[in-house]
Write a protein that holds these residues in place. Structure first.
Motif, short mmCIF file in Angstrom:
data_model
loop_
_atom_site.label_atom_id
_atom_site.label_comp_id
_atom_site.label_asym_id
_atom_site.label_seq_id
_atom_site.Cartn_x
_atom_site.Cartn_y
_atom_site.Cartn_z
N GLY A 173 0.79 -1.25 0.00
CA GLY A 173 -0.13 0.00 0.28
C GLY A 173 0.96 1.43 -0.02
N LYS A 174 0.26 2.56 -0.29
CA LYS A 174 1.03 3.71 -0.18
C LYS A 174 1.43 4.08 1.26
N ASN A 175 0.81 3.25 2.12
CA ASN A 175 1.25 3.57 3.67
C ASN A 175 2.26 2.53 3.82
N ILE A 187 -1.08 -5.26 2.13
CA ILE A 187 -2.44 -5.39 2.17
C ILE A 187 -3.14 -6.49 1.26
N CYS A 202 -4.65 0.41 -4.55
CA CYS A 202 -4.49 1.59 -4.08
C CYS A 202 -5.37 2.58 -4.81
N CYS A 242 -6.35 6.61 -4.46
CA CYS A 242 -6.53 6.83 -2.93
C CYS A 242 -5.32 7.49 -2.13
N THR A 243 -5.17 8.40 -1.53
CA THR A 243 -4.15 8.86 -0.84
C THR A 243 -4.50 9.14 0.57
N LYS A 244 -5.63 8.43 1.18
CA LYS A 244 -5.95 8.73 2.80
C LYS A 244 -4.93 8.44 3.68
N CYS A 245 -4.01 7.36 3.58
CA CYS A 245 -3.09 7.29 4.47
C CYS A 245 -2.18 8.47 4.60
N CYS A 255 -7.50 3.43 6.08
CA CYS A 255 -7.46 2.74 4.88
C CYS A 255 -8.84 2.07 4.57
N PRO A 256 -9.17 2.47 3.35
CA PRO A 256 -10.74 1.60 2.86
C PRO A 256 -10.89 0.15 3.18
N TRP A 257 -9.41 -0.31 2.63
CA TRP A 257 -9.36 -1.87 2.63
C TRP A 257 -9.71 -2.52 4.02
S1 SF4 Z 1 -5.27 4.33 2.69
FE1 SF4 Z 1 -5.49 4.35 0.22
S2 SF4 Z 1 -3.56 4.89 -0.69
FE2 SF4 Z 1 -3.13 4.40 1.70
S3 SF4 Z 1 -2.94 2.16 1.57
FE3 SF4 Z 1 -5.18 2.29 1.81
S4 SF4 Z 1 -5.86 2.22 -0.20
FE4 SF4 Z 1 -3.74 2.62 -0.47
#
Ligand code: SF4
Ligand code: B12
Ligand code: SF4
Length: 352
Positions: free
Chosen positions: A150-152, A156, A186, A189-192, A246-248
């Protein structure tokens, strides 16, 4: 890999109801260049072992001469499968740290799997590891098809989120992946990155540990830069924000994890008691009482330092005299002085 070998291993692993498992060849990690770049930028902070281990990570076969492949296993840690009862229940801990130390129990589970594998394959080598040897574990799990970066920076899985540990069994058997590489999910998305309170995710997939609350509360020894301390909020040990937003994980765990982990802890008498206990207890006793937990990693002075930061950020004036006492200890002096400055001027009975 012949199909009988694969079947024999699967027959051992499948009944164990592991979160997931897969196979990977021991070859140069797919992300080794990113790892080298990270080290060169000093994003590892004081974790010098990460620099020292580079050669073993780049050439995994050099760790054990006979090893050819790895059986990679993941284990979910939320909700806590092995909770501990140490008197820190009211402090804000990362979810993994609500469990007993996985370096013991997960390692033991992996050892038991090795025993079964040795009975089936008496002439082969099996060595269990989970964060105990120089292995680039997320990369290995990615190669085994068990998730995407993930971008974090966490690995995942679309069915399981990212709240799992990774363990591996190096073996002399020649095994090839049974799953294809997990596609990146991902997207845009940039939520993290947006939610990280200390801007530690300096770009997608790159974490500057020097700014990460997890690093600062667990691995960093000594003082924490004063400009970052206010941004650490009430985290006492570890941090989960880039995972809980993270939406996941939201998809897998629903709203529970989000609610619990993204809001401040309420200042209750129990929370104050836990912090008082940390500050008033001798280092030796603290380590003894917490020995089943992962919290000992940061040592007693790290735990006391973290408590001072929580006290300052939550403005817990009830512990003012304990804070003053910490000024007498060299290792805590400057954090205690900073904490005192944050608290002074705050009337004990005023609203926070
Ligand atoms: S929050 Fe969004 S960008 Fe960050 S790891 Fe989760 S899906 Fe990826
Ligand atoms: C050092 C370390 C830390 C450090 C540094 C974290 C980090 N991101 O590196 C600190 C103390 C901060 C830390 C924190 C945590 N950790 Co830690 N940590 C490790 C350790 C020992 C080494 C990790 C490492 O090699 N980092 C080096 C850097 C360069 O790797 P990276 O940040 O993952 O970056 C990779 C990707 O970004 C990728 N990449 C780079 N650019 C690009 C570009 C693209 C397009 C792609 C696809 C990929 C990509 O390549 C890089 C190299 O592999 C491993 C155990 C092990 N032996 O592997 C556990 C491990 C990674 N940690 C783990 C856990 C659980 C945590 C925490 C959740 C604990 C907590 N709640 O506080 C947090 C998560 C914070 C986060 N966002 O990463 C688990 C991860 C499980 C998972 N699902 O991913 C591991 C595997 C331990 C285990 N055996 O289960 N950790
Ligand atoms: S663990 Fe916390 S501080 Fe570290 S990158 Fe994630 S959100 Fe930021």
């Amino acid at each position: 890999m012949d199909s009988q070998t694969k079947k024999n291993i699967e027959d051992i692993l499948t009944p164990l109801k592991l979160s997931s498992f897969g196979f990977a060849e021991l070859k140069k990690p797919l992300t080794i260049e990113a790892y080298k770049k990270w080290i060169n930028k000093d994003f590892h902070g004081s974790m010098s072992f990460l620099k020292d281990h580079l050669a073993f990570k780049e050439f995994p076969k050099t760790l054990f001469n006979q090893a050819r492949s790895a059986i990679v296993i993941t284990k979910d840690y939320f909700p806590a499968p092995k909770p501990h009862k140490a008197p820190v229940q009211n402090l804000r801990l990362a979810e993994y740290a609500k469990n007993s130390d996985y370096h013991h129990w997960f390692q033991n589970e992996l050892e038991q799997i090795c025993q079964s594998l040795r009975l089936q394959f008496p002439h082969d080598l099996f060595i269990a590891m989970s964060d105990s040897k120089p292995v680039l574990e997320r990369d290995l799990a990615q190669q085994a098809g068990l998730g995407w970066f993930g971008k974090n920076t966490c690995l995942i899985q679309s069915q399981q989120g990212s709240l799992f540990f990774i363990g591996e069994i190096y073996t002399s058997l020649t095994l090839t992946p049974i799953q294809a590489l997990h596609p990146d999910r991902c997207g845009t998305c940039t939520k993290c990155i947006d939610a990280c309170p200390t801007q530690a995710l300096v770009e997608p997939y790159v974490l500057n540990a020097n700014r990460c609350i997890s690093y600062l509360t667990i691995e960093k020894r000594g003082d924490i830069p004063p400009e970052i301390m206010p941004q650490m909020n009430d985290w006492f040990f570890g941090c989960d924000i880039c995972q809980t937003v993270c939406p996941w994980n939201e998809k897998v765990f629903g709203s529970n994890i989000k609610k619990e982990q993204t809001s401040y802890k309420e200042v209750t008498p129990q929370l104050i008691n836990d912090l008082r206990w940390i500050l008033n207890t001798s280092g030796k006793k603290l380590l003894k009482e917490l020995k089943e937990t992962p919290l000992t990693r940061t040592r007693a002075s790290g735990l006391k330092r973290n408590a001072l930061i929580v006290i300052a950020n939550l403005k817990i004036t009830e512990l003012f005299s304990e804070v003053l006492m910490c000024k007498e200890q060299d290792s805590l002096k400057s954090t205690a002085q900073w904490c005192e400055a944050q608290l002074s001027g705050t009337c004990p009975n005023s609203s926070r």
